[in-house]
Design a protein around this motif. Structure first.
Motif, PDB file in Angstrom:
ATOM      1  N   ILE A   1      -3.771 -20.353  30.098  1.00 51.19           N
ATOM      2  CA  ILE A   1      -3.435 -21.107  28.886  1.00 51.19           C
ATOM      3  C   ILE A   1      -3.382 -20.133  27.720  1.00 51.19           C
ATOM      4  N   GLY A   2      -2.298 -20.197  26.975  1.00 54.47           N
ATOM      5  CA  GLY A   2      -2.177 -19.454  25.729  1.00 54.47           C
ATOM      6  C   GLY A   2      -2.195 -20.448  24.584  1.00 54.47           C
TER       7      GLY A   2
ATOM      8  N   VAL B   1       0.243 -23.354  25.652  1.00 56.32           N
ATOM      9  CA  VAL B   1       1.163 -23.138  26.766  1.00 56.32           C
ATOM     10  C   VAL B   1       0.335 -22.947  28.035  1.00 56.32           C
ATOM     11  N   LEU B   2       0.571 -23.810  29.020  1.00 57.30           N
ATOM     12  CA  LEU B   2      -0.115 -23.736  30.307  1.00 57.30           C
ATOM     13  C   LEU B   2       0.865 -23.254  31.359  1.00 57.30           C
ATOM     14  N   ASP B   3       0.497 -22.192  32.056  1.00 55.79           N
ATOM     15  CA  ASP B   3       1.314 -21.654  33.144  1.00 55.79           C
ATOM     16  C   ASP B   3       0.541 -21.837  34.433  1.00 55.79           C
ATOM     17  N   THR B   4       1.070 -22.691  35.330  1.00 59.92           N
ATOM     18  CA  THR B   4       0.405 -22.962  36.604  1.00 59.92           C
ATOM     19  C   THR B   4       0.940 -22.084  37.726  1.00 59.92           C
TER      20      THR B   4
ATOM     21  N   GLY C   1      -6.919 -28.697  18.838  1.00 61.39           N
ATOM     22  CA  GLY C   1      -7.370 -29.867  19.585  1.00 61.39           C
ATOM     23  C   GLY C   1      -6.233 -30.831  19.869  1.00 61.39           C
ATOM     24  N   ARG C   2      -5.370 -31.031  18.907  1.00 57.13           N
ATOM     25  CA  ARG C   2      -4.221 -31.931  19.101  1.00 57.13           C
ATOM     26  C   ARG C   2      -3.218 -31.353  20.097  1.00 57.13           C
ATOM     27  N   ALA C   3      -3.018 -30.038  20.067  1.00 59.54           N
ATOM     28  CA  ALA C   3      -2.111 -29.409  21.040  1.00 59.54           C
ATOM     29  C   ALA C   3      -2.686 -29.524  22.449  1.00 59.54           C
ATOM     30  N   LEU C   4      -3.989 -29.325  22.593  1.00 58.11           N
ATOM     31  CA  LEU C   4      -4.618 -29.447  23.910  1.00 58.11           C
ATOM     32  C   LEU C   4      -4.617 -30.892  24.400  1.00 58.11           C
ATOM     33  N   ASN C   5      -4.798 -31.849  23.490  1.00 58.20           N
ATOM     34  CA  ASN C   5      -4.678 -33.263  23.867  1.00 58.20           C
ATOM     35  C   ASN C   5      -3.275 -33.578  24.367  1.00 58.20           C
TER      36      ASN C   5
END
Length: 100
Positions: free
Chosen positions: A8-9, A24-27, A57-61
C-alpha cells in the motif's frame, strides 16, 4: 497455508486549506486506488497533521469499501456458479458485506 504480501502506498497533497490523499493497493494481480480529502475551515487553526489524518483515513475507507465490494461480487459469482446459495444451511459460507 496461504501467505501473500500486499503493498500500500499512501500519498498526501496539500494546497489552499485542502488535503488530498490517494491510497494505492497493489495485490500483484490487481491495483486499487482509494481517494479522500479534508477541507480546513478558514476560521480553524492550520494543523496539517489533522488534515493528513482525515484525508488518509477517508482514502483508506474508500479502499476498504472497494475491497468489500469486489469480495461480495466474487462470493455472489461463486454462489451462482455452484448454486450453494440455495442449498447451503443457514449461516454457511462467507458472510455478506453488510455482516462484516
Amino acid at each position: 497455508m496461504h501467505t501473500v504480501e500486499w503493498q500500500i502506498g499512501l500519498y498526501l497533497f496539500e494546497e489552499a486549506g485542502t488535503t488530498k490523499a490517494r491510497a494505492v493497493l497493489d495485490t500483484a494481480t490487481t491495483r486499487f486506488t482509494g481517494h479522500g480529502d479534508a477541507h480546513r475551515n478558514p476560521a480553524d487553526p492550520d494543523v496539517p497533521e489533522i488534515g493528513d489524518e482525515l484525508a488518509a483515513g477517508r482514502a483508506l475507507n474508500d479502499l476498504g469499501r472497494q475491497l468489500m465490494d469486489v469480495a461480495q461480487r466474487e462470493v455472489e459469482d461463486i454462489d451462482a456458479a455452484t448454486d450453494s446459495g440455495r442449498n447451503a444451511p443457514p449461516g454457511a459460507g462467507w458472510p455478506s458485506a453488510d455482516q462484516m
